[in-house]
Design a protein around this motif. Structure first.
Motif, mmCIF file in Angstrom:
data_model
loop_
_atom_site.group_PDB
_atom_site.id
_atom_site.type_symbol
_atom_site.label_atom_id
_atom_site.label_comp_id
_atom_site.label_asym_id
_atom_site.label_seq_id
_atom_site.Cartn_x
_atom_site.Cartn_y
_atom_site.Cartn_z
ATOM 1 N N VAL A 293 0.805 -1.231 0.000
ATOM 2 C CA VAL A 293 0.000 0.000 0.000
ATOM 3 C C VAL A 293 0.838 1.281 0.000
ATOM 4 C CG1 VAL A 293 -1.902 -1.162 1.173
ATOM 5 C CG2 VAL A 293 -0.232 0.107 2.525
ATOM 6 N N TYR B 148 -9.108 -1.663 1.609
ATOM 7 C CA TYR B 148 -8.306 -0.961 0.613
ATOM 8 C C TYR B 148 -8.914 0.369 0.190
ATOM 9 C CZ TYR B 148 -5.368 -4.967 0.741
ATOM 10 O OH TYR B 148 -4.515 -5.943 1.191
ATOM 11 N N GLY C 266 -6.920 1.884 2.887
ATOM 12 C CA GLY C 266 -5.474 1.744 2.723
ATOM 13 C C GLY C 266 -4.897 2.551 1.584
ATOM 14 N N PHE C 267 -5.580 2.550 0.426
ATOM 15 C CA PHE C 267 -5.050 3.240 -0.745
ATOM 16 C C PHE C 267 -5.427 4.720 -0.806
ATOM 17 C CE2 PHE C 267 -4.989 -1.116 -2.819
ATOM 18 C CZ PHE C 267 -3.607 -1.203 -2.824
#
Length: 437
Positions: A44, A267, A270-271
């Protein structure tokens, strides 16, 4: 010192059993935790590299979202074969192979110049890392019976939030400090520096990790027999052991849908967490790094408390569902409340705590149905299908942001997926997944 053995269930007195499992935990979990911190960080850190590389390379938000997510296509294709290889050839050699290959490819991300190369490198990183996480989940079933698995799984999975706690400030510092050093942009240094621990840990895996109880030279014969007796007794309760059964068991596919919902949340956070915080008025990479650490630090504490409570009570379903709903509330609150850095960090902290805590508790569910080769196949199927959300989630958020100039609608989609995950957890048979106390 030899553990004193008394007869009882599995031949082990309660106090001696606790000491023995503490010995196993101190041997395995800190090392596996460090490996997972490095793995997740390499997966990430593109979220931090984005703060510089998009402007330099002239990538759109949609290009970034597709590149971030395409990792999971490679991950999906090679996940099940990788886990079956680990089950066949042993954890030590296979996990070392994974760490070597992902370290090399992660470092090579510094050479990205075009969207096509970006997509290819992210896909290859997914191929390289495929099998690591489900392999460790499978590996823990070799050592711990189901009644002890919530806490150790959560301790291992604290690598996710700790990657944020450590990686946020580290990534922000690298971007700010190394930008322009020796003529290289800070985002290139980020990929290079954060790839190096993977290569070192790959060597250490070969020296340190054992394939299972019988191969552990740090256990005496009595300790090995008693640990294996607990595993054998646990295996006898499980209905499916064959590899084919791991593919055809209906709960594998139901749990894949629940895991898909959690990964949408994981995600999405996370991203995009660095970008979301930046959008609320924070510009310094170092400051963003420290602010990103706050949600992950809170998630670490929430994971440990929840897993301890789950093992103590034996209850599993609500320990999965309630955190998922908490994550949903945090995400929606981040879109509805006043747009200030303080509110952003508070609401995203709530969301991160819920998503990551529920995700860790989720992995107590599959071993209630699967063991042996079935667990190798089934856990890999759940993880690979669920991780397709790692492709869908960042791409949806990036595409919606390009179209609407806001991430809000993307966060609503992610919130809905968390509700579905909670509903699936609550629909499972209580007597099957809960541990008697």
């Amino acid at each position: 010192m030899t553990t004193t053995i008394a007869t009882g269930h599995a031949g082990l007195a309660p106090a001696a059993e606790e000491r023995l499992y503490a010995k196993v935990t101190w041997r395995l979990i800190p090392f596996l935790f460090i490996c997972y911190v490095v793995a997740y960080l390499d997966r990430v850190n593109v979220g931090f590299a984005k703060l510089q590389m998009l402007n330099e390379l002239q990538f759109s938000e949609a290009v970034y979202g597709l590149g971030a997510g395409i990792f999971f296509l490679g991950y999906f294709i090679f996940e099940v074969p990788s886990n079956l290889m680990l089950h066949r050839f042993g954890a030590r050699r296979w996990i070392a192979r994974i760490m070597f290959s992902w370290g090399i490819i992660s470092g090579a991300m510094m050479f990205v110049q075009t969207p096509t190369v970006f997509y290819i490198m992210r896909f290859l990183l997914g191929v390289a890392e495929a099998g690591f996480f489900p392999g460790i989940i499978l590996y823990l079933t070799y050592w711990y019976p189901s009644a002890r698995r919530a806490k150790v799984t959560s301790l291992f999975m604290t690598g996710i939030p700790m990657a944020g706690v450590l990686g946020g400030p580290l990534s922000g510092w690298i971007l700010a400090t190394f930008d322009g050093a020796h003529g290289m942009a800070g985002w290139k240094w980020l990929f290079l520096i954060e790839a190096l621990p993977s290569l070192l840990l790959g060597v250490m895996v070969l020296k340190y990790l054992d394939d299972g109880i019988n191969k552990a030279s740090w256990l005496n014969d009595d300790e090995k027999r008693l640990l294996q007796a607990n595993i054998d007794a646990d295996d006898a309760k499980v209905s499916e052991h064959s590899m084919l059964g791991g593919f055809r068991h209906p709960m594998v596919w139901v749990l894949s849908a629940a895991y898909f919902g959690f990964i949408m949340g994981l995600y999405g956070i996370g991203f995009w967490l660095p970008t979301l915080i930046k959008a609320f008025g924070v510009s310094s990479p170092e400051t963003i790094g420290w602010l990103v650490a706050i949600p992950y630090a809170a998630a670490t504490l929430a994971m440990i408390w929840t897993s301890t409570h789950s093992d103590r009570t034996g209850e599993r379903r609500w320990h999965v569902a309630l955190p998922a709903l908490l994550g949903m509330v945090g995400l929606i609150a981040s879109t509805l409340l006043p747009q200030t850095p303080l509110v952003a960090v508070a609401t995203l902290t709530l969301a991160t705590m819920g998503i990551i805590t529920g995700l860790a508790q989720f992995w107590c569910l599959p071993p209630a149905f699967l063991r042996g080769a079935a667990a190798a196949a089934g856990i890999a199927v759940i993880n690979s299908v669920g991780n397709l959300a790692g492709f869908v989630s960042p791409f949806i958020v990036g595409w919606i942001k390009d179209v609407t100039h806001s991430t809000n609608n993307g966060l609503y989609v992610i919130s809905a997926s968390l509700v579905v995950a909670a509903a699936i957890a609550l629909s499972m048979a209580r007597e099957k997944v809960n541990q008697p106390r």
